[in-house]
Motif scaffolding. Structure first.
Motif, PDB file in Angstrom:
ATOM      1  N   MET A   1       3.511   1.690   6.278  1.00 41.28           N
ATOM      2  CA  MET A   1       4.908   1.406   6.063  1.00 41.28           C
ATOM      3  C   MET A   1       5.074   0.701   4.735  1.00 41.28           C
ATOM      4  N   ARG A   3       7.489   0.386   0.917  1.00 45.45           N
ATOM      5  CA  ARG A   3       8.022   1.219  -0.143  1.00 45.45           C
ATOM      6  C   ARG A   3       7.013   1.279  -1.289  1.00 45.45           C
ATOM      7  N   TRP A  19      12.028   3.736  -5.982  1.00 48.25           N
ATOM      8  CA  TRP A  19      11.174   3.412  -4.843  1.00 48.25           C
ATOM      9  C   TRP A  19      11.499   4.346  -3.693  1.00 48.25           C
ATOM     10  N   GLU A  21      10.270   5.169   0.682  1.00 48.81           N
ATOM     11  CA  GLU A  21       9.448   4.762   1.815  1.00 48.81           C
ATOM     12  C   GLU A  21       8.138   5.533   1.784  1.00 48.81           C
ATOM     13  N   ARG A  22       7.027   4.826   1.922  1.00 47.10           N
ATOM     14  CA  ARG A  22       5.700   5.443   1.836  1.00 47.10           C
ATOM     15  C   ARG A  22       5.544   6.582   2.835  1.00 47.10           C
ATOM     16  N   ASP A  23       5.982   6.375   4.080  1.00 44.52           N
ATOM     17  CA  ASP A  23       5.838   7.413   5.095  1.00 44.52           C
ATOM     18  C   ASP A  23       6.659   8.657   4.764  1.00 44.52           C
ATOM     19  N   ASP A  24       7.858   8.472   4.195  1.00 47.74           N
ATOM     20  CA  ASP A  24       8.680   9.619   3.794  1.00 47.74           C
ATOM     21  C   ASP A  24       7.988  10.418   2.704  1.00 47.74           C
TER      22      ASP A  24
END
Length: 90
Positions: A1, A3, A19, A21-24
């Motif tokens: 999780m 950004r 930036w 979201e890492r998961d996105d």
């Protein structure tokens, strides 16, 4: 999780503030739909633009010293499933 910076996302709708979201980002790059309606070539180009932003961030953070092998290793450490050829191409 969390950004991650993607720099200029190339107008892809994600990361408009630099930036995302890492998961996105991982879902999009790894072929998950990430809630996006695109598929096929357009989705691949979108994922490549987002990945390119992250590659630039890693390269810049290294002071320009990291080439594709080291950038690939850094991205893999962050959970990205990429190979050196793709990092070099993008």
């Amino acid at each position: 999780m969390g950004r991650v910076p993607v720099g200029d996302a190339g107008g892809v709708g994600l990361g408009s503030d630099g930036w995302v979201e890492r998961d996105d980002l991982l879902d999009l790059i790894h072929g998950g739909d990430g809630g996006l309606p695109l598929s096929g070539g357009r989705a691949d180009k979108r994922a490549d633009r987002l990945l390119a932003g992250r590659i630039r961030e890693v390269h810049s953070a290294s002071g320009g010293a990291y080439g594709s092998p080291r950038v690939t290793a850094e991205l893999r450490g962050e959970g990205f499933r990429v190979n050196e050829k793709r990092v070099a191409r993008v």
